[in-house]
Write a protein that holds these residues in place. Sequence first.
Motif, mmCIF file in Angstrom:
data_model
loop_
_atom_site.group_PDB
_atom_site.id
_atom_site.type_symbol
_atom_site.label_atom_id
_atom_site.label_comp_id
_atom_site.label_asym_id
_atom_site.label_seq_id
_atom_site.Cartn_x
_atom_site.Cartn_y
_atom_site.Cartn_z
ATOM 1 N N GLN A 183 0.959 -1.152 -0.052
ATOM 2 C CA GLN A 183 0.133 0.211 -0.342
ATOM 3 C C GLN A 183 0.888 1.531 0.060
ATOM 4 O O GLN A 183 1.023 2.438 -0.657
ATOM 5 C CB GLN A 183 -0.582 -0.094 1.075
ATOM 6 C CG GLN A 183 -2.092 1.295 1.186
ATOM 7 C CD GLN A 183 -2.280 1.393 2.422
ATOM 8 O OE1 GLN A 183 -2.939 0.324 3.786
ATOM 9 N NE2 GLN A 183 -2.486 2.492 3.233
ATOM 10 N N GLU A 184 1.937 1.374 0.489
ATOM 11 C CA GLU A 184 2.677 2.389 0.970
ATOM 12 C C GLU A 184 3.095 2.732 -0.320
ATOM 13 O O GLU A 184 3.608 4.074 -1.158
ATOM 14 C CB GLU A 184 3.816 2.657 2.052
ATOM 15 C CG GLU A 184 3.307 2.330 3.486
ATOM 16 C CD GLU A 184 2.637 0.668 4.039
ATOM 17 O OE1 GLU A 184 1.825 1.050 4.777
ATOM 18 O OE2 GLU A 184 2.657 -0.358 2.765
ATOM 19 N N ASP A 227 7.957 1.315 7.690
ATOM 20 C CA ASP A 227 7.170 2.905 8.150
ATOM 21 C C ASP A 227 5.858 2.211 8.386
ATOM 22 O O ASP A 227 4.974 2.325 8.290
ATOM 23 C CB ASP A 227 7.102 3.562 7.323
ATOM 24 C CG ASP A 227 8.197 4.044 6.657
ATOM 25 O OD1 ASP A 227 9.508 4.669 5.659
ATOM 26 O OD2 ASP A 227 8.929 5.161 7.693
ATOM 27 N N TYR A 228 5.143 0.545 8.156
ATOM 28 C CA TYR A 228 2.904 0.279 7.880
ATOM 29 C C TYR A 228 3.502 0.018 9.063
ATOM 30 O O TYR A 228 4.223 -0.610 10.163
ATOM 31 C CB TYR A 228 4.126 -0.322 6.570
ATOM 32 C CG TYR A 228 2.367 -1.196 7.246
ATOM 33 C CD1 TYR A 228 1.989 -2.442 7.619
ATOM 34 C CD2 TYR A 228 0.411 -1.359 6.954
ATOM 35 C CE1 TYR A 228 0.572 -2.300 7.765
ATOM 36 C CE2 TYR A 228 -0.210 -1.168 6.862
ATOM 37 C CZ TYR A 228 -0.778 -2.610 7.885
ATOM 38 O OH TYR A 228 -1.419 -2.644 7.371
ATOM 39 N N VAL A 229 2.916 0.627 9.853
ATOM 40 C CA VAL A 229 2.473 0.330 11.325
ATOM 41 C C VAL A 229 0.902 -0.962 11.235
ATOM 42 O O VAL A 229 0.047 -0.188 10.344
ATOM 43 C CB VAL A 229 1.566 1.675 11.999
ATOM 44 C CG1 VAL A 229 1.338 1.134 13.098
ATOM 45 C CG2 VAL A 229 2.727 2.238 11.870
ATOM 46 N N ILE A 241 -0.927 -1.805 12.096
ATOM 47 C CA ILE A 241 -2.410 -1.694 13.728
ATOM 48 C C ILE A 241 -3.939 -2.533 12.807
ATOM 49 O O ILE A 241 -3.713 -1.517 11.273
ATOM 50 C CB ILE A 241 -2.758 -0.141 14.220
ATOM 51 C CG1 ILE A 241 -1.476 0.394 14.607
ATOM 52 C CG2 ILE A 241 -4.345 -0.111 14.548
ATOM 53 C CD1 ILE A 241 -1.507 1.650 14.936
ATOM 54 N N ALA A 242 -4.708 -2.624 12.595
ATOM 55 C CA ALA A 242 -5.786 -3.345 12.293
ATOM 56 C C ALA A 242 -7.017 -2.213 12.439
ATOM 57 O O ALA A 242 -7.203 -1.822 13.043
ATOM 58 C CB ALA A 242 -6.546 -4.130 12.767
ATOM 59 N N ASP A 243 -7.304 -1.812 10.726
ATOM 60 C CA ASP A 243 -7.818 -0.236 11.186
ATOM 61 C C ASP A 243 -8.536 -0.964 10.629
ATOM 62 O O ASP A 243 -9.484 -1.942 9.858
ATOM 63 C CB ASP A 243 -7.355 0.319 9.317
ATOM 64 C CG ASP A 243 -8.022 1.774 9.266
ATOM 65 O OD1 ASP A 243 -9.114 1.542 9.575
ATOM 66 O OD2 ASP A 243 -7.514 2.634 8.469
ATOM 67 N N PRO A 244 -10.169 -0.768 11.724
ATOM 68 C CA PRO A 244 -11.187 -0.254 11.152
ATOM 69 C C PRO A 244 -12.153 -0.383 10.374
ATOM 70 O O PRO A 244 -13.080 -0.776 9.521
ATOM 71 C CB PRO A 244 -12.137 -0.304 12.382
ATOM 72 C CG PRO A 244 -11.339 0.694 12.867
ATOM 73 C CD PRO A 244 -9.365 1.142 12.422
ATOM 74 N N ARG A 245 -11.538 0.148 9.371
ATOM 75 C CA ARG A 245 -11.987 0.824 8.315
ATOM 76 C C ARG A 245 -11.362 -0.185 7.407
ATOM 77 O O ARG A 245 -11.538 -0.105 5.578
ATOM 78 C CB ARG A 245 -11.870 2.345 8.317
ATOM 79 C CG ARG A 245 -13.020 2.890 8.321
ATOM 80 C CD ARG A 245 -12.023 4.496 8.606
ATOM 81 N NE ARG A 245 -10.577 4.613 7.954
ATOM 82 C CZ ARG A 245 -9.433 5.131 7.247
ATOM 83 N NH1 ARG A 245 -10.788 6.087 6.658
ATOM 84 N NH2 ARG A 245 -8.984 4.806 7.071
ATOM 85 N N ASN A 260 -9.954 -2.137 4.473
ATOM 86 C CA ASN A 260 -10.387 -1.584 3.054
ATOM 87 C C ASN A 260 -10.030 -3.049 1.863
ATOM 88 O O ASN A 260 -9.169 -4.055 3.278
ATOM 89 C CB ASN A 260 -10.042 -0.585 2.530
ATOM 90 C CG ASN A 260 -8.356 -0.790 1.977
ATOM 91 O OD1 ASN A 260 -7.919 -1.753 2.496
ATOM 92 N ND2 ASN A 260 -7.579 0.275 2.228
ATOM 93 N N PHE A 261 -10.603 -3.258 0.472
ATOM 94 C CA PHE A 261 -10.107 -4.450 -0.117
ATOM 95 C C PHE A 261 -8.985 -5.303 0.173
ATOM 96 O O PHE A 261 -8.743 -6.329 0.703
ATOM 97 C CB PHE A 261 -10.519 -3.780 -1.262
ATOM 98 C CG PHE A 261 -10.750 -5.650 -1.956
ATOM 99 C CD1 PHE A 261 -9.283 -5.671 -2.696
ATOM 100 C CD2 PHE A 261 -11.688 -6.169 -1.849
ATOM 101 C CE1 PHE A 261 -9.212 -6.756 -3.434
ATOM 102 C CE2 PHE A 261 -11.633 -7.252 -2.434
ATOM 103 C CZ PHE A 261 -10.341 -7.809 -3.546
ATOM 104 N N GLU A 262 -7.636 -3.455 0.180
ATOM 105 C CA GLU A 262 -6.465 -5.115 0.619
ATOM 106 C C GLU A 262 -6.446 -5.448 0.901
ATOM 107 O O GLU A 262 -5.949 -6.537 1.589
ATOM 108 C CB GLU A 262 -5.084 -3.847 -0.012
ATOM 109 C CG GLU A 262 -5.528 -3.291 -0.970
ATOM 110 C CD GLU A 262 -6.085 -2.139 -0.811
ATOM 111 O OE1 GLU A 262 -5.354 -0.696 -0.723
ATOM 112 O OE2 GLU A 262 -7.643 -1.590 -0.546
ATOM 113 N N GLU A 263 -7.094 -5.456 2.949
ATOM 114 C CA GLU A 263 -6.290 -6.001 3.722
ATOM 115 C C GLU A 263 -7.741 -7.190 3.954
ATOM 116 O O GLU A 263 -7.192 -8.251 3.802
ATOM 117 C CB GLU A 263 -6.510 -5.048 4.913
ATOM 118 C CG GLU A 263 -5.560 -4.131 5.249
ATOM 119 C CD GLU A 263 -5.775 -2.755 5.816
ATOM 120 O OE1 GLU A 263 -5.054 -1.767 5.821
ATOM 121 O OE2 GLU A 263 -6.593 -2.365 6.217
ATOM 122 N N ASN A 292 -8.722 -13.404 2.561
ATOM 123 C CA ASN A 292 -9.347 -14.602 1.320
ATOM 124 C C ASN A 292 -8.840 -15.308 0.808
ATOM 125 O O ASN A 292 -7.965 -14.728 -0.303
ATOM 126 C CB ASN A 292 -10.585 -13.627 0.569
ATOM 127 C CG ASN A 292 -10.943 -14.749 -0.551
ATOM 128 O OD1 ASN A 292 -10.079 -15.237 -1.199
ATOM 129 N ND2 ASN A 292 -12.345 -13.896 -0.694
#
Lengths: 166, 252
Positions: free
Chosen positions: A30-31, A86-88, A90-94, A96-99, A104
Amino acid sequence: MSKKQKIFSKIYDRYIDKIYRFIFLKVSSQEIAEDLCSETFLRGWETFREDQNKIENPQAFLYQVARNLVIDHYREKGRTQIVSADYVPIADPRANFEEKSFLNSDLARIKVVLADLKGDYQEVIIWHYIDDLSISEIAKMENKSEGAVRVMLHRALKTLQNNLEG
Amino acid sequence: MTEKQLIAKLQEFRQIKPKEDWVIFTKNRILGEEKPKFSFISFLREIQRGERYIFQHKPALATVLCVAVLIGLFGFTQSSLPGDTLFPIKRIKEISQAVFVPNQDQSKYNLDLANKRLDDLTKVVENNSAKNLGPAINEFQASVSKAAKSLAGTEVKKDPTAVKEIALEVKKLEEKADKMKSLGVEIGESEELNNALATIYEEYKITVESEIKDLESRTLTEEQKEILAQVKEDYEKGNYSEAMEKILLLGK
């Protein structure tokens, strides 16, 4: 906002998702996708600002810049899986699809195999099946005949299918 | 998997989209801040000019009101966090303040901002504020990247104070990152920042080395020789800024 800014703003809004997705599917981070995507549009804006007429087909132009930036990125970093320092995590509650897609396993696998295809095959699959570009649009972008694009698309999909089964 | 099934799976990738905050942030960065359709500042100006009837005959009062509202707004935004409506105003204030920061202090200022963003992220995690989490992470990452870029362009060859200040800000970041660990959040190291710092420290080390060699070739008083010995000791321990401070005492 100047007239040029307004026009480019519309171009940005129209293509940001596609360009981001195109890069993301190639770099799987993503970054890095964000960095390269913003660089793509920055270069697009600089060219557009200098001379609007230089960009006949904004979509084609942006894809080309994005493609070149990805090639440069791999040339510089080597074709290894990069996990950004640099990636933190943390589970982003929003989330998105990539996560979500990593949960899947089918899609995750397809993503990995797609990223391993050669550039031409990757691109034609992304453009046609994911970004919904027509054969005609792809042919114009690549300066190829529609027939050649159809053949490439068929071969690309077959290769992807075989690699998934392998 | 059949071809049809594979195509259906591929089409699911259409859901991949960039984060909305990032899209807006990037657009503003490339094209500059877009003026909102309704501008509160314009509204206040209209009041001042008498185009809004309330203050038609009291322009002085309207001006004072404008200023008071702006000061109040800036003050009120201090506690806003990334993702809050007023956070962009806080950022505008920080950006405008940066204009007055001398070039040689930009690195420290940017590291200070990175520390502030990490403070914001800490508050968000402590408050369990889901809506602010994504923006807080993005803001922190962006601030670290900016700090790293400004460090990369920094000239600190003979300025032990600047190096010390930078080291202090970095130490604060590390301490806060440790605190985040206790909240169950791991802040990964920033390669960009580490590389920028490594370059600065390396340049600084080379400068100190060169100064030591030069001093060794000179005729020194007993007192100066003693200081030089301390300089070498600091150098061996890796305390380059202390070494440079003593070198500067020798009148170099």
